[in-house]
Structure formats: C-alpha cells, structure tokens
Design an enzyme around this catalytic site. Structure first.
Site, PDB file in Angstrom:
ATOM      1  N   GLY A  49       0.884  -1.194  -0.129  1.00  0.00           N
ATOM      2  CA  GLY A  49      -0.120  -0.041   0.045  1.00  0.00           C
ATOM      3  C   GLY A  49       0.793   1.312   0.064  1.00  0.00           C
ATOM      4  O   GLY A  49       2.106   1.288   0.389  1.00  0.00           O
ATOM      5  N   GLN A  54       3.117  10.032   1.238  1.00  0.00           N
ATOM      6  CA  GLN A  54       4.502   9.421   1.216  1.00  0.00           C
ATOM      7  C   GLN A  54       5.367   9.585   0.096  1.00  0.00           C
ATOM      8  O   GLN A  54       6.639   9.469   0.296  1.00  0.00           O
ATOM      9  CB  GLN A  54       4.143   7.704   1.673  1.00  0.00           C
ATOM     10  CG  GLN A  54       3.534   7.575   2.697  1.00  0.00           C
ATOM     11  CD  GLN A  54       3.407   5.809   2.709  1.00  0.00           C
ATOM     12  OE1 GLN A  54       2.439   5.323   2.425  1.00  0.00           O
ATOM     13  NE2 GLN A  54       4.615   5.095   3.239  1.00  0.00           N
ATOM     14  N   CYS A  92       6.738   0.284   7.756  1.00  0.00           N
ATOM     15  CA  CYS A  92       6.243   1.566   6.778  1.00  0.00           C
ATOM     16  C   CYS A  92       7.488   1.996   5.921  1.00  0.00           C
ATOM     17  O   CYS A  92       8.351   2.311   6.399  1.00  0.00           O
ATOM     18  CB  CYS A  92       5.486   2.397   7.578  1.00  0.00           C
ATOM     19  SG  CYS A  92       4.976   3.812   6.658  1.00  0.00           S
ATOM     20  N   LEU A  93       6.965   2.218   4.496  1.00  0.00           N
ATOM     21  CA  LEU A  93       8.005   2.647   3.725  1.00  0.00           C
ATOM     22  C   LEU A  93       8.716   4.221   4.294  1.00  0.00           C
ATOM     23  O   LEU A  93       9.738   4.551   3.927  1.00  0.00           O
ATOM     24  CB  LEU A  93       7.625   2.981   2.287  1.00  0.00           C
ATOM     25  CG  LEU A  93       7.239   1.540   1.531  1.00  0.00           C
ATOM     26  CD1 LEU A  93       6.634   1.689   0.166  1.00  0.00           C
ATOM     27  CD2 LEU A  93       8.294   0.537   1.424  1.00  0.00           C
ATOM     28  N   HIS A 134      -3.994   1.489   7.700  1.00  0.00           N
ATOM     29  CA  HIS A 134      -2.677   2.163   7.718  1.00  0.00           C
ATOM     30  C   HIS A 134      -2.701   3.136   6.699  1.00  0.00           C
ATOM     31  O   HIS A 134      -2.160   4.347   7.093  1.00  0.00           O
ATOM     32  CB  HIS A 134      -1.754   0.983   7.224  1.00  0.00           C
ATOM     33  CG  HIS A 134      -0.184   1.554   7.369  1.00  0.00           C
ATOM     34  ND1 HIS A 134       0.842   0.813   8.187  1.00  0.00           N
ATOM     35  CD2 HIS A 134       0.444   2.200   6.482  1.00  0.00           C
ATOM     36  CE1 HIS A 134       1.814   1.394   8.100  1.00  0.00           C
ATOM     37  NE2 HIS A 134       1.749   2.281   6.947  1.00  0.00           N
ATOM     38  N   GLU A 135      -2.980   3.064   5.440  1.00  0.00           N
ATOM     39  CA  GLU A 135      -2.956   3.870   4.523  1.00  0.00           C
ATOM     40  C   GLU A 135      -4.040   5.297   4.654  1.00  0.00           C
ATOM     41  O   GLU A 135      -3.722   6.423   4.400  1.00  0.00           O
ATOM     42  CB  GLU A 135      -3.031   3.528   3.278  1.00  0.00           C
ATOM     43  CG  GLU A 135      -2.299   2.257   2.744  1.00  0.00           C
ATOM     44  CD  GLU A 135      -0.771   2.613   2.678  1.00  0.00           C
ATOM     45  OE1 GLU A 135      -0.446   3.663   2.815  1.00  0.00           O
ATOM     46  OE2 GLU A 135      -0.019   1.719   2.955  1.00  0.00           O
ATOM     47  N   HIS A 138      -2.420   7.429   7.124  1.00  0.00           N
ATOM     48  CA  HIS A 138      -1.337   8.461   6.357  1.00  0.00           C
ATOM     49  C   HIS A 138      -2.105   9.679   6.013  1.00  0.00           C
ATOM     50  O   HIS A 138      -1.596  10.685   6.289  1.00  0.00           O
ATOM     51  CB  HIS A 138      -0.882   7.558   5.315  1.00  0.00           C
ATOM     52  CG  HIS A 138       0.602   7.070   5.496  1.00  0.00           C
ATOM     53  ND1 HIS A 138       1.531   7.460   6.068  1.00  0.00           N
ATOM     54  CD2 HIS A 138       0.956   5.632   5.542  1.00  0.00           C
ATOM     55  CE1 HIS A 138       2.675   6.713   6.212  1.00  0.00           C
ATOM     56  NE2 HIS A 138       2.014   5.519   5.893  1.00  0.00           N
TER      57      HIS A 138
END
Length: 158
Positions: A49, A54, A92-93, A134-135, A138
């Site tokens: 995702g 991000q 997480c990226l 999670h997304e 963000h």
C-alpha cells in the site's frame, strides 16, 4: 517508468491531514499519470500500500494491492469499523527499519472514488483491512508508530 522518492519520518508533511481531491481533476491526463506513477512507486519499493503523502503530495489518494494489482482509492473513508481487533506486525516505507505490533480492527468498510471517479464501496478483513487502515491513517497525518504496542525490530514474536 518514473517513480517518486519516498518521504520519510520525521518530515513534517507526514503529520498533516491531506486535502480532498476535487473530482473534476480525476479524469485529467496529468492526474492519471500521477496515479500510474504512484502505483509504480509502490511496486518499486515492494510495498502493499502507499499513500500520496508518502511521496510528498498531501492529497487524499491511496493505492492498495488487491487481487494482485495496484488499485487506486481517492478520498477514501472508513464507513464501518469492527469492534473485533487483531494485533499484527507492521512496518512502513516512510519509517524505514522500524517494525512493531499494532492493534487494528479485523474488518472495515470503505467508501471512495476509483481512478475513473466512480464511487466504490467495499468490505475487507484481515491483512487487507490492516492495509486500508494504515494507508487512511497516512492521509490523516497518522503514522503506524503512533499505534505501536511493542517494537519488534522486524521479527515477529511468538
């Protein structure tokens, strides 16, 4: 294909609530290219995702891997959240090298626009529900580290 660099913590923009996308721009060639590059960035970074903040663009767009493909969700919102919870390890990226156990709802319902501006509604559970939560966090300026119960350094504990 070109990809975007990943914005990492503690960059302040990761903590900002993203702006709604005007449905009038969804069909424009520029916006469609942006969506394609967002998907390509997720694949390149080996993510499941990715949220627009991000990559430094604070708009309410996420991409989630579903059925083996990157699917776009514009202005997504959680419409139902189960009271049943599950705890699993997340990373997480935008927070590289950090992993931890996070408790999330086991099942959620989502409403959004797809990449063509059509309204979509779906229910998901398990890992897919976790990815959406999670997304969507963000685009609300929330990071998974805000929810971590225990840091794991990338290894699951029994």
């Amino acid at each position: 294909m070109t990809t975007y660099p990943i914005v990492t913590h503690p960059t302040p923009s990761l903590r900002e609530r993203s702006k709604e996308v005007d449905p009038a721009i969804i069909g424009t060639p520029e916006f469609q290219v942006y969506l394609d590059v967002l998907i390509a960035t997720m694949w390149k970074e080996d993510g499941v995702g990715l949220a627009s903040p991000q990559v430094g663009n604070n708009i309410r767009v996420i991409v989630v891997t579903r059925q083996g493909e990157g699917q776009i969700f514009i202005n997504p919102e959680l419409t139902k959240i189960s009271t049943a919870k599950a705890t699993d390890e997340e990373g997480c990226l935008s927070v590289p090298g950090i992993w931890g156990f996070v408790e999330r709802a086991k099942k959620v319902s989502i409403r959004a626009l797809d990449r063509h501006g059509r309204r979509v509604e779906l229910e998901c559970k398990g890992l897919e529900a976790t990815i959406f939560q999670h997304e969507i966090d963000h685009i609300n300026g929330v990071l998974f580290i805000d929810h971590v119960k225990e840091y794991t350094r990338g290894t699951k504990k029994p």
